[in-house]
Scaffold this motif. Structure first.
Motif, PDB file in Angstrom:
ATOM      1  N   SER A 247      -3.176  15.923  -8.420  1.00  0.00           N
ATOM      2  CA  SER A 247      -2.371  16.599  -7.390  1.00  0.00           C
ATOM      3  C   SER A 247      -2.706  16.102  -5.986  1.00  0.00           C
ATOM      4  CB  SER A 247      -2.585  18.118  -7.475  1.00  0.00           C
ATOM      5  OG  SER A 247      -3.952  18.449  -7.260  1.00  0.00           O
ATOM      6  N   GLU A 248      -3.922  15.564  -5.823  1.00  0.00           N
ATOM      7  CA  GLU A 248      -4.345  15.087  -4.490  1.00  0.00           C
ATOM      8  C   GLU A 248      -3.812  13.690  -4.160  1.00  0.00           C
ATOM      9  OE1 GLU A 248      -7.579  17.809  -6.126  1.00  0.00           O
ATOM     10  OE2 GLU A 248      -6.342  16.144  -6.877  1.00  0.00           O
ATOM     11  N   VAL A 249      -3.112  13.068  -5.089  1.00  0.00           N
ATOM     12  CA  VAL A 249      -2.617  11.706  -4.879  1.00  0.00           C
ATOM     13  C   VAL A 249      -1.088  11.733  -4.810  1.00  0.00           C
ATOM     14  CG1 VAL A 249      -2.571   9.338  -5.724  1.00  0.00           C
ATOM     15  CG2 VAL A 249      -4.595  10.766  -6.104  1.00  0.00           C
ATOM     16  N   ARG A 250      -0.554  11.428  -3.649  1.00  0.00           N
ATOM     17  CA  ARG A 250       0.898  11.304  -3.471  1.00  0.00           C
ATOM     18  C   ARG A 250       1.321   9.907  -3.920  1.00  0.00           C
ATOM     19  NH1 ARG A 250       4.396  13.707   0.327  1.00  0.00           N
ATOM     20  NH2 ARG A 250       2.542  14.711   1.227  1.00  0.00           N
ATOM     21  N   THR A 251       2.382   9.804  -4.685  1.00  0.00           N
ATOM     22  CA  THR A 251       2.874   8.499  -5.118  1.00  0.00           C
ATOM     23  C   THR A 251       4.368   8.384  -4.833  1.00  0.00           C
ATOM     24  OG1 THR A 251       3.350   9.239  -7.383  1.00  0.00           O
ATOM     25  CG2 THR A 251       1.160   8.293  -6.955  1.00  0.00           C
ATOM     26  N   ALA A 252       4.828   7.149  -4.668  1.00  0.00           N
ATOM     27  CA  ALA A 252       6.251   6.897  -4.427  1.00  0.00           C
ATOM     28  C   ALA A 252       6.561   5.450  -4.791  1.00  0.00           C
ATOM     29  CB  ALA A 252       6.611   7.160  -2.963  1.00  0.00           C
ATOM     30  N   ARG A 253       7.797   5.184  -5.170  1.00  0.00           N
ATOM     31  CA  ARG A 253       8.252   3.826  -5.472  1.00  0.00           C
ATOM     32  C   ARG A 253       9.541   3.567  -4.710  1.00  0.00           C
ATOM     33  NH1 ARG A 253       8.342   1.683 -11.559  1.00  0.00           N
ATOM     34  NH2 ARG A 253       6.165   1.324 -10.992  1.00  0.00           N
ATOM     35  N   CYS A 254       9.577   2.437  -3.991  1.00  0.00           N
ATOM     36  CA  CYS A 254      10.740   2.131  -3.160  1.00  0.00           C
ATOM     37  C   CYS A 254      10.697   0.649  -2.790  1.00  0.00           C
ATOM     38  CB  CYS A 254      10.724   3.005  -1.898  1.00  0.00           C
ATOM     39  SG  CYS A 254      12.314   3.102  -1.044  1.00  0.00           S
ATOM     40  N   VAL A 255      11.743   0.160  -2.133  1.00  0.00           N
ATOM     41  CA  VAL A 255      11.766  -1.245  -1.708  1.00  0.00           C
ATOM     42  C   VAL A 255      11.238  -1.407  -0.284  1.00  0.00           C
ATOM     43  CG1 VAL A 255      13.629  -1.867  -3.279  1.00  0.00           C
ATOM     44  CG2 VAL A 255      14.182  -1.092  -0.971  1.00  0.00           C
ATOM     45  N   GLU A 256      11.183  -0.301   0.471  1.00  0.00           N
ATOM     46  CA  GLU A 256      10.675  -0.339   1.848  1.00  0.00           C
ATOM     47  C   GLU A 256       9.966   0.977   2.168  1.00  0.00           C
ATOM     48  OE1 GLU A 256      13.093  -2.157   5.070  1.00  0.00           O
ATOM     49  OE2 GLU A 256      14.697  -2.225   3.579  1.00  0.00           O
ATOM     50  N   PHE A 257       8.905   0.881   2.950  1.00  0.00           N
ATOM     51  CA  PHE A 257       8.206   2.049   3.468  1.00  0.00           C
ATOM     52  C   PHE A 257       7.868   1.811   4.935  1.00  0.00           C
ATOM     53  CE2 PHE A 257       6.991   2.220  -1.055  1.00  0.00           C
ATOM     54  CZ  PHE A 257       7.281   3.549  -1.359  1.00  0.00           C
ATOM     55  N   ASP A 258       7.811   2.900   5.702  1.00  0.00           N
ATOM     56  CA  ASP A 258       7.290   2.843   7.067  1.00  0.00           C
ATOM     57  C   ASP A 258       6.146   3.833   7.179  1.00  0.00           C
ATOM     58  OD1 ASP A 258       8.992   1.061   8.936  1.00  0.00           O
ATOM     59  OD2 ASP A 258      10.491   2.139   7.747  1.00  0.00           O
ATOM     60  N   VAL A 259       5.052   3.401   7.802  1.00  0.00           N
ATOM     61  CA  VAL A 259       3.897   4.273   8.012  1.00  0.00           C
ATOM     62  C   VAL A 259       3.540   4.251   9.494  1.00  0.00           C
ATOM     63  CG1 VAL A 259       1.471   4.696   7.508  1.00  0.00           C
ATOM     64  CG2 VAL A 259       2.997   3.903   5.688  1.00  0.00           C
ATOM     65  N   GLU A 260       3.514   5.440  10.098  1.00  0.00           N
ATOM     66  CA  GLU A 260       3.130   5.586  11.510  1.00  0.00           C
ATOM     67  C   GLU A 260       1.880   6.452  11.582  1.00  0.00           C
ATOM     68  OE1 GLU A 260       6.885   6.392  14.010  1.00  0.00           O
ATOM     69  OE2 GLU A 260       7.459   6.925  11.952  1.00  0.00           O
ATOM     70  N   ALA A 279       3.485   0.385  10.654  1.00  0.00           N
ATOM     71  CA  ALA A 279       3.595  -0.676   9.651  1.00  0.00           C
ATOM     72  C   ALA A 279       4.885  -0.528   8.840  1.00  0.00           C
ATOM     73  CB  ALA A 279       2.392  -0.638   8.715  1.00  0.00           C
ATOM     74  N   HIS A 280       5.601  -1.635   8.721  1.00  0.00           N
ATOM     75  CA  HIS A 280       6.817  -1.663   7.905  1.00  0.00           C
ATOM     76  C   HIS A 280       6.549  -2.522   6.673  1.00  0.00           C
ATOM     77  CE1 HIS A 280      11.000  -1.679   6.749  1.00  0.00           C
ATOM     78  NE2 HIS A 280      11.017  -3.004   6.738  1.00  0.00           N
ATOM     79  N   PHE A 281       6.644  -1.913   5.501  1.00  0.00           N
ATOM     80  CA  PHE A 281       6.400  -2.593   4.233  1.00  0.00           C
ATOM     81  C   PHE A 281       7.737  -2.897   3.558  1.00  0.00           C
ATOM     82  CE2 PHE A 281       2.843   0.177   5.173  1.00  0.00           C
ATOM     83  CZ  PHE A 281       1.717  -0.568   4.857  1.00  0.00           C
ATOM     84  N   LYS A 282       7.849  -4.100   3.026  1.00  0.00           N
ATOM     85  CA  LYS A 282       9.106  -4.506   2.395  1.00  0.00           C
ATOM     86  C   LYS A 282       8.818  -5.442   1.233  1.00  0.00           C
ATOM     87  CE  LYS A 282      13.547  -6.718   3.493  1.00  0.00           C
ATOM     88  NZ  LYS A 282      14.362  -7.331   4.587  1.00  0.00           N
TER      89      LYS A 282
END
Length: 295
Positions: A247-260, A279-282
């Motif tokens: 429960s303490e681990v957030r997960t996600a799957r996508c083609v792009e992420f932004d982290v501020e 950071a912009h991940f692609k």
């Protein structure tokens, strides 16, 4: 009878890699016996790799990168631009990309994979334009990369990582971040945010149990526990890629992420600090061809 054209290999080697002082003569002999004409180009700093590929791309039919994951990732954008296939000689500490692709750790056997000629198209991840094959992260692993003594890393390999990790964990503090995917934002307090492109990272951990390096997706996880000591209970799940069950681990799957983040934090891509937040991940699907064993 027409003469078979000899393939030309640009052989980029890092003498400072963990296995960089091993003799490559047997490797070169294996490549030449397999019909390759080899040009050896040594490098000492990672930026030299891309410059060498750009400079010599018209004199090669394939590129062979000898070094660790950081060296291979540093070659990625130049290899992508050149359109040349890439061979990998796993001469680093973790060699996670080679592990993902099932490339043998024995260097002569790895050369045999290149000679065999089977190619696999794989994804490339980028963070703010910097390439990574395995994982890019913010938080714990970045502090580990910053605090890892190169001499300790070269002498003790994974044990060196473990020693450095122990120091990082005793001083670690959570940070606030905003994660955005598909236009939806989440505000989190976390010890680490990691975005994986391939399957293996960190010397054999698995990004996510179903992750592949040619699936056209990025896999994110965020460590949002209150007490970092619980990470010790999770270690086995990270080795199998099942950490998302906690429960303490957030997960996600996508083609792009932004982290501020509230203030700029460094970003570690395949063991090297390359940029900072925001950071912009692609993902760039099947962007590069690599030599790999046939499935």
């Amino acid at each position: 009878m027409s003469k078979v054209k000899t393939r030309r290999a640009l052989f980029l080697i890092n003498p400072k890699a963990r296995r960089g002082q091993e003799s490559v003569r047997p490797v070169l002999d294996r490549l030449k016996a397999g019909g390759l004409s080899v040009t050896v180009e040594p490098f000492e700093a990672l930026p030299e790799i891309a410059r060498d590929i750009v400079r010599l791309r018209n004199e090669a039919d394939l590129v062979v990168v000898c070094g660790g994951d950081g060296s291979v990732s540093s070659a990625a954008m130049a290899v992508l631009e050149s359109g040349l296939p890439m061979g990998i000689m796993p001469m680093g500490t973790a060699n996670d990309l080679a592990r993902t692709l099932h490339i043998p750790m024995d260097l002569v056997e790895a050369a045999g994979v290149i000679v065999a000629g089977h190619q696999q198209s794989i994804d490339v991840g980028t963070v703010n334009g910097h390439a990574f094959f395995n994982v890019a992260s913010i938080g714990l692993s970045t502090k580990l990369a910053q605090g890892l003594d190169p001499a300790l890393k070269k002498r003790f390999g994974r044990v060196g990582y473990a020693l450095a990790a122990g120091k990082v964990l005793t001083r670690a503090k959570p940070f606030s971040a905003r994660i955005t995917e598909k236009g939806e934002a989440s505000q989190v307090s976390t010890y680490q945010i990691a975005v994986g492109n391939g399957r293996h990272y960190g010397g054999g951990n698995v990004v996510e149990e179903s992750a592949r390096i040619d699936d056209g997706q990025l896999d994110l996880y965020s460590l949002e526990m209150k007490n970092l000591w619980k990470l010790a209970l999770m270690l086995r799940s990270f080795r199998s890629g099942k950490h998302g069950a906690w429960s303490e681990v957030r997960t996600a799957r996508c083609v792009e992420f932004d982290v501020e983040t509230e203030k700029p934090l460094p970003v570690n891509a395949d063991g090297e600090i390359v940029t900072s937040t925001p950071a912009h991940f692609k993902v760039h699907p099947q962007a590069i061809s690599v030599f790999a064993p046939q499935a």
